[in-house]
Each structure stands twice: as C-alpha cells, then as structure tokens.
Design a protein around this motif. Structure first.
Motif, mmCIF file in Angstrom:
data_model
loop_
_atom_site.group_PDB
_atom_site.id
_atom_site.type_symbol
_atom_site.label_atom_id
_atom_site.label_comp_id
_atom_site.label_asym_id
_atom_site.label_seq_id
_atom_site.Cartn_x
_atom_site.Cartn_y
_atom_site.Cartn_z
ATOM 1 N N GLY A 46 0.822 -1.209 0.000
ATOM 2 C CA GLY A 46 0.000 0.000 0.000
ATOM 3 C C GLY A 46 0.848 1.247 0.000
ATOM 4 N N GLY A 47 0.262 2.330 0.498
ATOM 5 C CA GLY A 47 0.968 3.599 0.522
ATOM 6 C C GLY A 47 0.916 4.271 -0.842
ATOM 7 N N SER A 48 1.815 5.224 -1.048
ATOM 8 C CA SER A 48 1.813 6.003 -2.304
ATOM 9 C C SER A 48 2.953 5.626 -3.246
ATOM 10 N N THR A 49 4.057 5.128 -2.705
ATOM 11 C CA THR A 49 5.224 4.841 -3.561
ATOM 12 C C THR A 49 4.911 3.906 -4.713
ATOM 13 N N ASP A 76 -1.070 -5.536 3.676
ATOM 14 C CA ASP A 76 -1.732 -4.948 4.852
ATOM 15 C C ASP A 76 -2.874 -4.054 4.375
ATOM 16 N N ARG A 78 -5.619 -0.753 5.935
ATOM 17 C CA ARG A 78 -6.117 0.099 7.007
ATOM 18 C C ARG A 78 -7.537 -0.370 7.322
ATOM 19 N N ASN A 88 -5.880 0.843 1.147
ATOM 20 C CA ASN A 88 -4.884 0.337 0.201
ATOM 21 C C ASN A 88 -5.560 -0.348 -0.977
ATOM 22 N N GLY A 147 6.913 -1.732 0.822
ATOM 23 C CA GLY A 147 7.544 -0.425 0.936
ATOM 24 C C GLY A 147 8.066 -0.295 2.361
ATOM 25 N N ILE A 148 8.665 0.836 2.671
ATOM 26 C CA ILE A 148 9.045 1.116 4.055
ATOM 27 C C ILE A 148 8.665 2.543 4.399
ATOM 28 N N GLY A 149 8.395 2.794 5.673
ATOM 29 C CA GLY A 149 8.191 4.156 6.138
ATOM 30 C C GLY A 149 9.516 4.759 6.574
ATOM 31 N N HIS A 153 9.298 0.916 9.201
ATOM 32 C CA HIS A 153 8.190 -0.068 9.215
ATOM 33 C C HIS A 153 7.973 -0.595 7.803
ATOM 34 N N THR A 154 7.323 -1.754 7.746
ATOM 35 C CA THR A 154 6.926 -2.299 6.457
ATOM 36 C C THR A 154 5.598 -3.015 6.640
ATOM 37 N N ALA A 155 4.800 -3.041 5.599
ATOM 38 C CA ALA A 155 3.396 -3.450 5.749
ATOM 39 C C ALA A 155 2.838 -2.628 6.905
ATOM 40 N N LYS A 208 13.735 8.773 3.201
ATOM 41 C CA LYS A 208 13.876 7.374 3.615
ATOM 42 C C LYS A 208 15.328 6.903 3.583
#
Ligand code: 6PG
Length: 263
Positions: A46-49, A76, A78, A88, A147-149, A153-155, A208
């Motif tokens: 998920g996320g934007s990347t 993952d 939300r 996601n 991805g990672i924050g 974090h991941t997932a 990052k």
C-alpha cells in the motif's frame, strides 16, 4: 541476501525509472511462475510509492502479463472500507486492478471494514490456509511487494509492535499507529512474509535514506533491526531505490549488495 541470484539492489535516477525496472522484473517472474506452476501469487503493498509501479504494470504489461493466472493478495490494509480514500485496496484498484483483466475472484481483499479488527485478520488468514497446500514450510506467495516508512516499518509492522514477535499467525490486527492514517491496521506477519519465493522492496525519496542505510548498512556499516530489516524470504530480498533513498549507502556497500546497472 536470499538464495537466488542477484542483483539485490537496483538504484535508479528517480521513482518512475525504479518503478519501470521493478515492473519488468515482476512481469518476468509472473511469466516464469505461471509457466512453472500455473499461477502467480502476488502480494501488493500500500501507501503512495507503488502507484507508478502499478500504473506501469497496467499500461506496459497489460497484454503480456499472465493476469488470468495471477492471484492478488494484500500485505496490509487500514481498517476502513474498500472505497475509503485511505484504503490500500482503493489505491491498488484505481492504479492497477481496474485496468487489467485479473479475474475478480482472484483478488483477495483484506476486509478492513470488519469489526473488531481482529475479526478482519482472522477472516483474511482463512484465505491463506489453502495456499499452504498442506505444507507447513512451503511458500505461500511467489512475489511479495513491500515499501518502508521513514521509521523503517513495512506493511503494518511498526517499530516496537507486538506484531513483530508473532511466530504462529499469518495475519494480525494492530492498533492505530502514531503516524497517519491513525486507524488500526491488519497486516501479514513476518512468518507469512517469509513464506515467499521472493520479496521486492520499492523505496523512494531522501526522507527514507536514513532508514534504508540503517537496514542495508550505511557508511558506518552499522545496521539496525528495524521492522523492514527483519523481513526474510525463501528466495532473494531485492531493493529497488531511487537515488534519494540510496543516498546513505556507501559505494562499498552498494558493491557488496551486487548492485545491477543503474536503472
Ligand atoms: C501502508 C503500507 C506501508 C507503506 C509505507 C510507505 O499501508 O501504508 O503498507 O507499509 O508501504 O508506509 O508508504 P509510502 O509509500 O506512502 O511512503
């Protein structure tokens, strides 16, 4: 760094180029998996990347990707409904699923709308049982995208989370993190992510760089066991970075990681 051949690290000038390189790799793995096993089980992040990656897969590989044999799972979600702007699933549907002919019954959405969140986790875990095909160790997934924050974090496995210590369950719910969106999450666990033939991280942006260096080994060589550093696979763990995210890696470390040509 995994069992199969490298390169384990690809650095591109920017996110579009990193996404194009990863899209080509995912398409190649999908074709190989469909030919060898009649299916390609993909976990999307998920996320934007990953939005440019999904759009690239939909545009450049619409005709050559084995969509009819592809099964889509989510790393993952939300705890919101599937049309919520923070979902996601909503992001992946818009960028990819609504643009390619993957059969709808082969898209396995995490039902983040279920309450309590633990019910959504148990509901999703049931989808993964038949993937095991009676094997307690074999791979569940052919390729996992992550991805990672900025915190590593991941997932939805966040630093300090009890979910990082889960050894038995494949899917768990986690409380709302301190980062947006502040909603509980449902996430695959480290044991589930490890039951994969390959993991590919896609990371972009100078914000990052510190997390990437802490995970892969920066100039000082020091590494920190951030959640993303604890991800394992039964095959390679690959990193697709743009220059900004790779800025903290030493030239020596890039060579050690068997870096391919700049994408
Ligand atoms: C999520 C993702 C999460 C994401 C990172 C990076 O639900 O947000 O699964 O793990 O990959 O937070 O997010 P960005 O790509 O938006 O920076």
């Amino acid at each position: 760094m995994g069992g199969a051949v490298g390169p384990y690290l690809r650095v591109a000038a920017d996110l579009p180029r990193a996404s194009a390189a990863l899209a080509a790799h995912v398409a190649e793995r999908a074709r190989a998996s469909a030919a060898a096993r009649g299916r390609f089980r993909l976990v999307v992040s998920g996320g934007s990347t990953p939005v440019p990656l999904y759009r690239r897969l939909a545009a450049r590989y619409r005709g050559s990707f084995p969509w009819a044999r592809t099964e889509v799972y989510f790393g993952d979600e939300r705890c919101v409904g599937p049309r919520h702007p923070e979902s996601n699933y909503a992001m992946v549907a818009a960028a990819l699923l609504e643009r390619v002919p993957v059969p709808r019954h082969q898209v396995h959405r995490i039902r983040g709308e279920l309450r309590p969140p633990a019910r959504g986790a148990a509901d999703y875990a049931r989808w993964l049982v038949p993937l095991a095909e009676g094997s307690k160790e074999g791979p569940l997934f052919d390729l996992v995208l992550l991805g990672i924050g900025t915190d590593g974090h991941t997932a939805s496995l966040f630093p300090g989370s009890a979910a990082l210590d889960e050894r038995r369950r494949t899917v768990v719910s986690v409380p709302a993190p301190e980062r947006p969106p502040p909603v509980p999450r449902i996430t695959l666990t480290l044991p589930a992510l490890a039951r994969s033939r390959e993991v590919c991280f896609l990371v972009a942006g100078p914000d990052k760089a510190d997390a990437v260096a802490a995970i892969l080994g920066g100039r000082g060589g020091s590494r920190v066991a951030l959640p993303a550093a604890r991800v394992r696979s039964q095959g390679p763990v690959r990193w697709y970075l743009d220059r900004g995210a790779a800025a903290g890696l030493s030239a020596a470390r890039r060579r050690e990681l068997d870096t391919g040509p700049e994408a």
